[in-house]
Design a protein around this motif. Structure first.
Motif, PDB file in Angstrom:
ATOM      1  N   ALA A  58       0.835  -1.207   0.000  1.00  0.00           N
ATOM      2  CA  ALA A  58       0.000   0.000   0.000  1.00  0.00           C
ATOM      3  C   ALA A  58       0.867   1.253   0.000  1.00  0.00           C
ATOM      4  N   LEU A  59       1.972   1.212   0.759  1.00  0.00           N
ATOM      5  CA  LEU A  59       2.908   2.348   0.767  1.00  0.00           C
ATOM      6  C   LEU A  59       3.464   2.593  -0.635  1.00  0.00           C
ATOM      7  N   LYS A  60       3.806   1.508  -1.338  1.00  0.00           N
ATOM      8  CA  LYS A  60       4.336   1.640  -2.700  1.00  0.00           C
ATOM      9  C   LYS A  60       3.272   2.180  -3.654  1.00  0.00           C
ATOM     10  N   GLU A  61       2.058   1.636  -3.551  1.00  0.00           N
ATOM     11  CA  GLU A  61       0.974   2.027  -4.459  1.00  0.00           C
ATOM     12  C   GLU A  61       0.564   3.485  -4.264  1.00  0.00           C
ATOM     13  N   SER A  62       0.685   3.985  -3.048  1.00  0.00           N
ATOM     14  CA  SER A  62       0.254   5.362  -2.767  1.00  0.00           C
ATOM     15  C   SER A  62       1.174   6.399  -3.412  1.00  0.00           C
ATOM     16  N   LYS A  63       2.440   6.022  -3.643  1.00  0.00           N
ATOM     17  CA  LYS A  63       3.450   6.917  -4.237  1.00  0.00           C
ATOM     18  C   LYS A  63       3.653   8.187  -3.402  1.00  0.00           C
ATOM     19  N   GLU A  64       3.400   8.078  -2.098  1.00  0.00           N
ATOM     20  CA  GLU A  64       3.568   9.219  -1.192  1.00  0.00           C
ATOM     21  C   GLU A  64       4.848   9.122  -0.369  1.00  0.00           C
ATOM     22  N   PHE A  65       5.559   7.980  -0.474  1.00  0.00           N
ATOM     23  CA  PHE A  65       6.705   7.756   0.397  1.00  0.00           C
ATOM     24  C   PHE A  65       7.946   7.386  -0.417  1.00  0.00           C
ATOM     25  N   ASP A  66       9.110   7.757   0.098  1.00  0.00           N
ATOM     26  CA  ASP A  66      10.366   7.437  -0.579  1.00  0.00           C
ATOM     27  C   ASP A  66      10.716   5.967  -0.377  1.00  0.00           C
ATOM     28  N   GLU A  67      11.594   5.486  -1.240  1.00  0.00           N
ATOM     29  CA  GLU A  67      11.959   4.068  -1.226  1.00  0.00           C
ATOM     30  C   GLU A  67      12.645   3.676   0.078  1.00  0.00           C
ATOM     31  N   TYR A  68      13.383   4.614   0.668  1.00  0.00           N
ATOM     32  CA  TYR A  68      14.068   4.325   1.931  1.00  0.00           C
ATOM     33  C   TYR A  68      13.070   3.956   3.023  1.00  0.00           C
ATOM     34  N   MET A  69      12.002   4.736   3.150  1.00  0.00           N
ATOM     35  CA  MET A  69      11.005   4.443   4.180  1.00  0.00           C
ATOM     36  C   MET A  69      10.336   3.087   3.927  1.00  0.00           C
ATOM     37  N   ILE A  70      10.006   2.821   2.674  1.00  0.00           N
ATOM     38  CA  ILE A  70       9.351   1.550   2.336  1.00  0.00           C
ATOM     39  C   ILE A  70      10.238   0.366   2.719  1.00  0.00           C
ATOM     40  N   GLN A  71      11.520   0.474   2.399  1.00  0.00           N
ATOM     41  CA  GLN A  71      12.445  -0.616   2.720  1.00  0.00           C
ATOM     42  C   GLN A  71      12.631  -0.762   4.229  1.00  0.00           C
ATOM     43  N   MET A  72      12.627   0.356   4.945  1.00  0.00           N
ATOM     44  CA  MET A  72      12.745   0.302   6.407  1.00  0.00           C
ATOM     45  C   MET A  72      11.527  -0.388   7.026  1.00  0.00           C
ATOM     46  N   VAL A  73      10.345  -0.155   6.460  1.00  0.00           N
ATOM     47  CA  VAL A  73       9.131  -0.821   6.944  1.00  0.00           C
ATOM     48  C   VAL A  73       9.230  -2.328   6.701  1.00  0.00           C
ATOM     49  N   VAL A  74       9.777  -2.704   5.541  1.00  0.00           N
ATOM     50  CA  VAL A  74       9.991  -4.131   5.246  1.00  0.00           C
ATOM     51  C   VAL A  74      10.897  -4.745   6.302  1.00  0.00           C
ATOM     52  N   VAL A  75      11.971  -4.018   6.646  1.00  0.00           N
ATOM     53  CA  VAL A  75      12.906  -4.499   7.672  1.00  0.00           C
ATOM     54  C   VAL A  75      12.192  -4.636   9.009  1.00  0.00           C
ATOM     55  N   GLY A  76      11.402  -3.611   9.382  1.00  0.00           N
ATOM     56  CA  GLY A  76      10.682  -3.631  10.656  1.00  0.00           C
ATOM     57  C   GLY A  76       9.720  -4.796  10.756  1.00  0.00           C
ATOM     58  N   GLN A  77       9.030  -5.085   9.669  1.00  0.00           N
ATOM     59  CA  GLN A  77       8.092  -6.213   9.680  1.00  0.00           C
ATOM     60  C   GLN A  77       8.819  -7.555   9.752  1.00  0.00           C
ATOM     61  N   SER A  78       9.995  -7.626   9.119  1.00  0.00           N
ATOM     62  CA  SER A  78      10.741  -8.892   9.105  1.00  0.00           C
ATOM     63  C   SER A  78      11.346  -9.219  10.464  1.00  0.00           C
ATOM     64  N   ILE A  79      11.734  -8.168  11.222  1.00  0.00           N
ATOM     65  CA  ILE A  79      12.350  -8.426  12.532  1.00  0.00           C
ATOM     66  C   ILE A  79      11.347  -8.255  13.679  1.00  0.00           C
ATOM     67  N   GLY A  80      10.105  -7.864  13.342  1.00  0.00           N
ATOM     68  CA  GLY A  80       9.059  -7.744  14.362  1.00  0.00           C
ATOM     69  C   GLY A  80       9.174  -6.521  15.245  1.00  0.00           C
ATOM     70  N   ASN A  81       9.848  -5.471  14.775  1.00  0.00           N
ATOM     71  CA  ASN A  81      10.017  -4.236  15.556  1.00  0.00           C
ATOM     72  C   ASN A  81       9.529  -3.027  14.755  1.00  0.00           C
ATOM     73  N   LEU A  82       8.318  -3.121  14.229  1.00  0.00           N
ATOM     74  CA  LEU A  82       7.810  -2.052  13.376  1.00  0.00           C
ATOM     75  C   LEU A  82       7.659  -0.739  14.134  1.00  0.00           C
ATOM     76  N   ASP A  83       7.293  -0.814  15.421  1.00  0.00           N
ATOM     77  CA  ASP A  83       7.156   0.412  16.205  1.00  0.00           C
ATOM     78  C   ASP A  83       8.497   1.109  16.389  1.00  0.00           C
ATOM     79  N   VAL A  84       9.556   0.310  16.615  1.00  0.00           N
ATOM     80  CA  VAL A  84      10.906   0.881  16.763  1.00  0.00           C
ATOM     81  C   VAL A  84      11.355   1.524  15.446  1.00  0.00           C
ATOM     82  N   VAL A  85      11.066   0.848  14.331  1.00  0.00           N
ATOM     83  CA  VAL A  85      11.434   1.371  13.013  1.00  0.00           C
ATOM     84  C   VAL A  85      10.726   2.697  12.753  1.00  0.00           C
ATOM     85  N   PHE A  86       9.435   2.765  13.074  1.00  0.00           N
ATOM     86  CA  PHE A  86       8.697   4.012  12.854  1.00  0.00           C
ATOM     87  C   PHE A  86       9.222   5.129  13.759  1.00  0.00           C
TER      88      PHE A  86
END
Length: 332
Positions: A58-86
């Motif tokens: 959804a972040l990618k489809e919205s085209k409102e966010f840079d690629e760095y943020m999108i990739q950081m969210v992917v990292v946060g979801q993979s390690i289970g620390n999305l709140d820390v990433v945000f």
């Protein structure tokens, strides 16, 4: 695309929501009542996710966010620390917002000064000159000095006009351009942009090192956020050295990403296991260096511009006074 300030609001609020046990969807609903653009973006993400897309998609489809943020969210979801990433993303965007404001302040002051001088010179040429010409005509006196003065004044007028138009063109190109690579070719802004990118790179790297994320993958993600071509090329070479078995610190030093003093500090930190702390310290130092650079630029620019523009306005005033002196001598 959202501004750095809007991305700061978005990430900080989501960090707060997720850390309190809420789901991403609940956090998006909270954002609907915020700033107009943030609210519209949150509603758009909700609608996209209702179609079956994941949050990252959804972040990618919205085209409102840079690629760095999108990739950081992917990292946060993979390690289970999305709140820390945000939370870290909100800190990152807050710093970027602050740096952008400092750069805007450095550019705005001289532009306003030039604009004021332009108005003064235009007033002298289009309001004062006609009055003197009318007086000289009524007295049947020669207008040759007045014509010479007008020509000299127009030279000053068009110099200021050129500076203003050139500055406005650069501003609109900066606003409309998707990337700012062209700025790296401008004399002062090249150094300024490199310093800003080094501040960003060091800060992001410190986040990855402290999180224990795989450094090779971290470098790939960092490359997405770096715009300066010289620094990007150095980081690519760092990645190649790491693939050959070198440590991150060693690769950074050998590719001259950091100067000798900072490089020695980084190597010592690598051996002691305090690399994340040193990187955060270096990031703060780069930020301080950037602030000093902007301050130094303004301190040199202000007196230089005041002196130069005062001479220009003085030149116009003298060109007006010469015909007036001629009138006074004739009357005498």
């Amino acid at each position: 695309m959202l501004s750095n300030n809007e991305k700061y609001i978005f990430t900080s609020e989501l960090a707060l929501a997720i850390s309190n046990g809420l789901q991403v969807e609940d956090g998006l609903k909270m954002l609907v009542g915020f700033d107009a653009d943030v609210s519209i973006c949150a509603k758009k993400l909700e609608d996209i996710m209702k179609q079956g897309y994941s949050f990252t998609d959804a972040l990618k489809e919205s085209k409102e966010f840079d690629e760095y943020m999108i990739q950081m969210v992917v990292v946060g979801q993979s390690i289970g620390n999305l709140d820390v990433v945000f939370k870290e993303l909100s800190t990152y965007y807050a710093r970027q917002k602050e740096l952008n404001y400092q750069i805007q302040d450095a550019i705005t002051y001289p532009f306003v000064l030039i604009l004021m001088m332009f108005v003064i010179v235009a007033t002298l040429i289009f309001k004062v000159f006609p009055i003197f010409e009318n007086i000289l005509s009524q007295m049947s006196m020669s207008l040759s000095l007045m014509y010479s003065a007008r020509i000299l004044s127009y030279i000053g007028f068009f110099i200021l006009l050129f500076i203003l138009v050139f500055g406005l063109i650069l501003y609109f190109i900066y606003k409309k351009s998707p990337n700012k690579v062209w700025m790296t070719k401008l004399p002062f802004f090249s150094k300024l942009n490199y310093q800003k990118e080094m501040t960003k790179f060091t800060y992001i790297l410190s986040l990855f090192v402290s999180s224990g994320y795989a450094l090779i993958d971290a470098v790939d993600i960092i490359l997405l956020s770096i715009e300066h071509p010289v620094l990007k090329d150095k980081i690519l070479h760092v990645k190649n050295r790491m693939l050959e078995g070198e440590s991150l610190a060693s690769a950074l030093v050998k590719e001259n990403v950091y100067d000798q003093g900072y490089g020695a500090l980084l190597m010592a930190a690598d051996q002691s296991g305090h690399q994340d702390e040193v990187l955060k310290t270096l990031s703060n130092r780069y930020k301080e260096d950037l602030e000093r650079m902007l301050s130094s630029f303004l301190n040199r620019l202000e007196p230089s511009m005041i002196a130069g523009l005062s001479l220009l306005v003085g030149f116009v005033l003298i060109s007006i006074m010469l015909p007036l002196m001629n009138v006074l001598q004739t009357l005498g």
